[in-house]
Design a protein around this motif. Structure first.
Motif, PDB file in Angstrom:
ATOM      1  N   PRO A 444      41.033  94.212 108.937  1.00 20.24           N
ATOM      2  CA  PRO A 444      39.779  94.213 110.086  1.00 20.24           C
ATOM      3  C   PRO A 444      38.671  93.593 110.016  1.00 20.24           C
ATOM      4  CG  PRO A 444      40.866  96.322 109.190  1.00 20.24           C
ATOM      5  CD  PRO A 444      41.399  95.211 108.295  1.00 20.24           C
ATOM      6  N   ASP A 445      38.489  92.793 109.028  1.00 20.86           N
ATOM      7  CA  ASP A 445      37.312  91.942 108.942  1.00 20.86           C
ATOM      8  C   ASP A 445      37.677  90.499 109.076  1.00 20.86           C
ATOM      9  OD1 ASP A 445      38.671  91.627 106.408  1.00 20.86           O
ATOM     10  OD2 ASP A 445      37.006  91.889 105.259  1.00 20.86           O
ATOM     11  N   GLY A 446      38.734  90.463 109.573  1.00 24.27           N
ATOM     12  CA  GLY A 446      39.181  88.847 109.981  1.00 24.27           C
ATOM     13  C   GLY A 446      39.533  87.882 108.998  1.00 24.27           C
ATOM     14  N   TYR A 447      40.217  88.426 108.021  1.00 24.81           N
ATOM     15  CA  TYR A 447      40.791  87.545 107.135  1.00 24.81           C
ATOM     16  C   TYR A 447      42.257  88.031 106.725  1.00 24.81           C
ATOM     17  CZ  TYR A 447      36.025  86.294 105.680  1.00 24.81           C
ATOM     18  OH  TYR A 447      34.701  85.870 105.740  1.00 24.81           O
ATOM     19  N   VAL A 448      43.072  86.990 106.249  1.00 27.63           N
ATOM     20  CA  VAL A 448      44.583  87.392 106.076  1.00 27.63           C
ATOM     21  C   VAL A 448      44.720  88.044 104.874  1.00 27.63           C
ATOM     22  CG1 VAL A 448      46.813  86.072 105.948  1.00 27.63           C
ATOM     23  CG2 VAL A 448      44.957  85.011 107.602  1.00 27.63           C
ATOM     24  N   GLY A 449      45.339  88.923 104.973  1.00 25.50           N
ATOM     25  CA  GLY A 449      45.521  89.776 103.776  1.00 25.50           C
ATOM     26  C   GLY A 449      46.905  89.633 103.023  1.00 25.50           C
ATOM     27  N   TRP A 450      47.919  89.277 104.168  1.00 28.02           N
ATOM     28  CA  TRP A 450      49.242  89.055 103.595  1.00 28.02           C
ATOM     29  C   TRP A 450      49.693  87.802 104.580  1.00 28.02           C
ATOM     30  CZ3 TRP A 450      53.964  89.047 105.713  1.00 28.02           C
ATOM     31  CH2 TRP A 450      55.053  88.916 104.983  1.00 28.02           C
ATOM     32  N   ALA A 451      50.531  87.276 103.841  1.00 26.20           N
ATOM     33  CA  ALA A 451      51.135  86.142 104.574  1.00 26.20           C
ATOM     34  C   ALA A 451      52.532  85.819 104.128  1.00 26.20           C
ATOM     35  CB  ALA A 451      50.441  84.525 104.613  1.00 26.20           C
ATOM     36  N   GLY A 452      53.478  85.605 104.991  1.00 24.95           N
ATOM     37  CA  GLY A 452      54.913  85.154 104.478  1.00 24.95           C
ATOM     38  C   GLY A 452      55.559  84.491 105.441  1.00 24.95           C
ATOM     39  N   GLU A 453      57.007  84.136 105.343  1.00 24.33           N
ATOM     40  CA  GLU A 453      57.903  83.327 106.278  1.00 24.33           C
ATOM     41  C   GLU A 453      58.372  84.320 107.253  1.00 24.33           C
ATOM     42  OE1 GLU A 453      57.863  80.404 106.492  1.00 24.33           O
ATOM     43  OE2 GLU A 453      57.535  79.606 104.640  1.00 24.33           O
ATOM     44  N   SER A 454      58.522  85.738 106.875  1.00 22.62           N
ATOM     45  CA  SER A 454      58.972  86.630 107.937  1.00 22.62           C
ATOM     46  C   SER A 454      58.345  87.771 107.217  1.00 22.62           C
ATOM     47  CB  SER A 454      60.491  86.748 107.481  1.00 22.62           C
ATOM     48  OG  SER A 454      60.933  87.172 106.379  1.00 22.62           O
ATOM     49  N   THR A 455      58.662  89.272 107.872  1.00 24.61           N
ATOM     50  CA  THR A 455      58.327  90.317 107.352  1.00 24.61           C
ATOM     51  C   THR A 455      58.753  90.790 105.944  1.00 24.61           C
ATOM     52  OG1 THR A 455      59.733  91.637 108.756  1.00 24.61           O
ATOM     53  CG2 THR A 455      57.596  91.006 109.527  1.00 24.61           C
ATOM     54  N   THR A 456      59.720  90.105 105.361  1.00 24.53           N
ATOM     55  CA  THR A 456      60.360  90.465 104.253  1.00 24.53           C
ATOM     56  C   THR A 456      59.180  90.643 103.176  1.00 24.53           C
ATOM     57  OG1 THR A 456      62.155  89.580 104.532  1.00 24.53           O
ATOM     58  CG2 THR A 456      61.782  89.875 102.291  1.00 24.53           C
ATOM     59  N   GLY A 457      58.865  91.715 102.639  1.00 28.02           N
ATOM     60  CA  GLY A 457      57.843  91.964 101.502  1.00 28.02           C
ATOM     61  C   GLY A 457      56.524  92.667 101.884  1.00 28.02           C
ATOM     62  N   LEU A 458      56.535  92.758 103.427  1.00 23.65           N
ATOM     63  CA  LEU A 458      55.421  93.512 104.118  1.00 23.65           C
ATOM     64  C   LEU A 458      55.321  94.879 103.745  1.00 23.65           C
ATOM     65  CD1 LEU A 458      52.849  93.095 105.555  1.00 23.65           C
ATOM     66  CD2 LEU A 458      54.392  93.394 107.515  1.00 23.65           C
ATOM     67  N   PRO A 459      56.248  95.479 103.718  1.00 23.69           N
ATOM     68  CA  PRO A 459      56.381  97.103 103.566  1.00 23.69           C
ATOM     69  C   PRO A 459      55.919  97.267 102.144  1.00 23.69           C
ATOM     70  CG  PRO A 459      58.365  96.641 104.815  1.00 23.69           C
ATOM     71  CD  PRO A 459      57.714  95.314 104.617  1.00 23.69           C
ATOM     72  N   GLU A 460      56.220  96.458 101.049  1.00 30.27           N
ATOM     73  CA  GLU A 460      55.749  96.745  99.726  1.00 30.27           C
ATOM     74  C   GLU A 460      54.466  96.381  99.582  1.00 30.27           C
ATOM     75  OE1 GLU A 460      60.078  96.340  99.985  1.00 30.27           O
ATOM     76  OE2 GLU A 460      58.641  95.039 100.722  1.00 30.27           O
ATOM     77  N   TYR A 461      53.875  95.418 100.325  1.00 27.43           N
ATOM     78  CA  TYR A 461      52.569  95.086 100.160  1.00 27.43           C
ATOM     79  C   TYR A 461      51.671  96.264 100.693  1.00 27.43           C
ATOM     80  CZ  TYR A 461      47.920  93.022 101.799  1.00 27.43           C
ATOM     81  OH  TYR A 461      46.526  93.015 101.703  1.00 27.43           O
ATOM     82  N   LEU A 462      52.010  96.870 102.026  1.00 34.51           N
ATOM     83  CA  LEU A 462      51.416  98.055 102.580  1.00 34.51           C
ATOM     84  C   LEU A 462      51.212  99.050 101.614  1.00 34.51           C
ATOM     85  CD1 LEU A 462      52.639  97.776 106.231  1.00 34.51           C
ATOM     86  CD2 LEU A 462      50.661  96.865 105.183  1.00 34.51           C
ATOM     87  N   THR A 463      52.481  99.310 100.782  1.00 31.19           N
ATOM     88  CA  THR A 463      52.618 100.422  99.958  1.00 31.19           C
ATOM     89  C   THR A 463      51.633  99.947  98.950  1.00 31.19           C
ATOM     90  OG1 THR A 463      54.850 100.883 100.690  1.00 31.19           O
ATOM     91  CG2 THR A 463      54.230 101.932  98.361  1.00 31.19           C
ATOM     92  N   ARG A 464      51.765  98.832  98.361  1.00 30.11           N
ATOM     93  CA  ARG A 464      50.659  98.382  96.975  1.00 30.11           C
ATOM     94  C   ARG A 464      49.383  98.622  97.503  1.00 30.11           C
ATOM     95  NH1 ARG A 464      48.112  94.465  95.102  1.00 30.11           N
ATOM     96  NH2 ARG A 464      48.682  92.659  97.019  1.00 30.11           N
ATOM     97  N   VAL A 465      48.835  98.382  98.429  1.00 28.87           N
ATOM     98  CA  VAL A 465      47.420  98.492  98.720  1.00 28.87           C
ATOM     99  C   VAL A 465      47.044  99.869  99.326  1.00 28.87           C
ATOM    100  CG1 VAL A 465      47.079  95.977  99.044  1.00 28.87           C
ATOM    101  CG2 VAL A 465      47.566  97.415 100.897  1.00 28.87           C
ATOM    102  N   GLY A 466      47.967 100.649  99.672  1.00 26.59           N
ATOM    103  CA  GLY A 466      47.828 102.014 100.174  1.00 26.59           C
ATOM    104  C   GLY A 466      47.362 102.165 101.594  1.00 26.59           C
TER     105      GLY A 466
END
Length: 472
Positions: A444-466
């Protein structure tokens, strides 16, 4: 009978730039917040007059940039004077040109009082307000919240308190949080807003010392007003007279102008340039922001800008925690991310003050980021130009302006040259060299929180940071 205790989710102490910006960010998220200010009105002076490009991007998102740009103007070219003669131009900063990814390349000059008026108008537009004449004298916190005591005897109970009450912060002192720093310059400084005749408004008029031990004077036209700002570095050990006659004497002593050429003194203050950093930015349920957390030399225009960006970092985190969509541990990342940034900006301000660094790329603050944050995750083996933790650049690609797509209080998934599918709010653009191909989750503050080649791993990131619920 004891006075009734007022309750709120967030109590913001101090209606300076950081407090007002935080009030706006919380208001647009529907967070109940009370903003109180000890004084009877907004700060009346021009002191923090520089708006850096990164802060302009923040103001764009908060909905005030159009008004800020209308109220201000470009920094004027410096003009050196000696014995009443113009000696030549002095450029105050390195030039920069706007680009598609950085549309606001040059800073703006806007008197602080005007910036605060604009921020307050936006706060009121969103349904917020400022309670003036309310002085906090102490705070006491427990597991469930914070109770603030006021000079009037009233009390406010809040789930969280943000101390944005300046370098002499009452709240910080009540918490016992120390501030470590140094004197940047032992010489006293005078700053004043004046009306003056005999100088044009096209230049920032500079009067260097005439000899060893002499002071320095700068008289700058304030864009959008008829005023000039007087800044004077006086000889070490000199006393500072803030009366109108005292200001006139300083101007006459260090320039070719006569005392009567200063026709009006509208505001005046004195200080000794200092750099100081709070030992911590969080104490339980209380957070420090702006000058309460870091005090800068005014050189380089970093103080107000760093303060606004403190608020921009904290607002979305408080909103997510209070809504129940993120764990309380998210609030730990405020100090983790902002304290190192503030420390770096303090070093930069001091270096500019001492003439070791010119105003340029670093002072624009576009290169700041959070690559080392625990909220940052870069999963690509070979990242492109933009990495997780970096500021998310702008651009117009395939009919989409990225800043427009990112605008608002939520998160955005950006896919660049990738056919990635996702249930998240997603913006898809073709390859864009500024980013390089990949998938980017924009905070929301305009910085990249997560980056990947695809969405692989994104759900895990979202879970990790709650934050998965926040993005669903």
């Amino acid at each position: 009978m004891a006075p009734q205790v007022q309750e709120t989710d967030v109590l913001i102490v101090g209606a300076g730039p950081s407090g007002l910006a935080l009030g706006i960010d919380l208001a647009r998220r529907g967070v109940e917040a009370l903003l109180v200010e000890r004084a009877e009105g907004l700060f009346p002076g021009s002191r923090g007059k520089g708006i850096q490009p990164r802060t302009m991007e923040v103001f764009d998102d908060l909905g005030v940039l159009e008004a800020i740009r209308a109220a201000g103007g470009a920094y004027p070219v410096g003009m050196l004077w000696r014995d009443g003669r113009r000696m030549g131009e002095h450029h105050m900063s390195d030039p920069a040109e706007a680009t598609a990814d950085s549309p606001y390349a040059e800073g703006l000059m806007v008197p602080q009082w005007r910036t605060q008026e604009i921020l307050m108008a936006r706060l009121e537009e969103l349904g917020g307000t400022v309670a003036f004449g309310r002085e906090v004298t102490g705070v006491a916190q427990d597991e469930d919240g914070v109770t603030a005591q006021f000079a009037s005897g009233a009390r406010v109970r809040a789930r969280y308190v943000v101390a944005a009450d300046g370098g002499r912060s009452t709240v910080r002192r009540a918490l016992g949080v120390g501030m470590t720093g140094e004197t940047v310059d032992p010489s006293p400084m005078l700053v004043a807003d004046v009306r003056v005749r005999g100088l044009d408004r096209d230049n920032w008029h500079l009067f260097p010392p005439r000899g060893e031990g002499d002071g320095f004077l700068a008289i700058c036209p304030l864009a959008g007003t008829d005023d000039f700002q007087v800044s004077a570095r006086l000889p070490e050990g000199a006393s500072v007279d803030l009366s109108p006659d005292g200001v006139r004497k300083v101007v006459a002593a260090h320039s070719h102008l006569a005392p009567e050429d200063v026709t009006e003194v509208r505001w005046a203050s004195d200080f000794r340039p200092r750099a100081a950093l709070a030992d911590r930015f969080r104490d339980g349920r209380v957070f420090l922001a702006g000058d309460a957390a870091h005090v800068h030399s005014p050189a380089g225009g970093q103080g107000l800008n760093t303060s606004v960006q403190d608020a921009y970092n904290l607002g979305w985190k408080l909103g997510a925690v209070l809504s129940g969509s993120a764990p309380v541990s998210l609030l730990d990342t405020y100090e983790e991310e902002r304290r190192p940034i503030a420390a770096g900006m303090l070093d930069l301000s001091t270096s500019v003050h001492r003439g070791e660094t010119r105003r340029g790329e670093a002072t624009r603050q576009l290169g700041l980021g959070y690559r080392e944050s625990s909220l940052t995750e870069e999963t690509r083996a070979a990242p492109g130009p933009v990495r997780a933790g970096d500021r998310a650049p702008d651009g117009a690609v395939d009919g989409v302006r990225l800043f427009d797509a990112f605008r608002g209080p939520g998160w955005t998934l950006l896919t660049v040259g990738r056919p990635a599918a996702s249930p998240l709010p997603t913006v898809r653009i073709p390859s864009y060299e500024v980013y390089g191909d990949g998938v980017f989750l924009i905070r929301p503050d305009g910085y990249v929180g997560w980056a990947g080649e695809s969405t692989t791993g994104l759900p895990e990131y979202l879970t990790r940071v709650g934050l998965r619920q926040d993005l669903a």
